[in-house]
Design a protein around this motif. Structure first.
Motif: not given
Length: 118
Positions: A8-9, A12, A16, A45, A48
């Motif tokens: 997930a990190y 993300g 970004f 996105y 997430l």
């Protein structure tokens, strides 16, 4: 840290990075490149924002791919934003002939200026 959180990190950060690439004027990849970055950002996105689990079952290959793509994005952001200043600083400190011949740093093409040692 479990695979789900690491994945997930990474997703993300990829979202970004792709958003930054799509909106930044420093990234000059053309219209097609901006569209590709926008698609990557929207898909990141979307991953997430899912209401169920982050990912179905992240395995080590998928996590490795996401982390490697996130690190490539981090490198890309560094190279676009900070590398020209870092390169100028390195060339000013090393006084190497390759930097001295480069006309972007103020010397005439083909002429090697010898700098005084400090």
């Amino acid at each position: 840290m479990t695979f789900e959180y690491l994945n997930a990190y990474a997703a993300g950060f990829i979202a970004f990075w792709a958003t930054w690439c799509a909106l930044s004027g420093k990234v000059r990849d053309g219209v097609i490149g901006k569209i590709l970055y926008a698609v990557i950002a929207i898909s990141g996105y979307a991953i997430l924002a899912r209401s169920d689990r982050f990912f179905f079952t992240p395995n080590s290959a998928g996590v490795t791919m996401h982390v490697a793509l996130a690190l490539a994005g981090l490198r890309h952001m560094f190279m676009v934003t900070y590398w020209p200043a870092v390169k100028r600083w390195i060339c000013a400190r090393l006084s190497c002939e390759g930097c001295l011949r480069d006309d972007r740093f103020g010397s005439e093409p083909g002429k090697v200026e010898r700098r005084k040692p400090r």
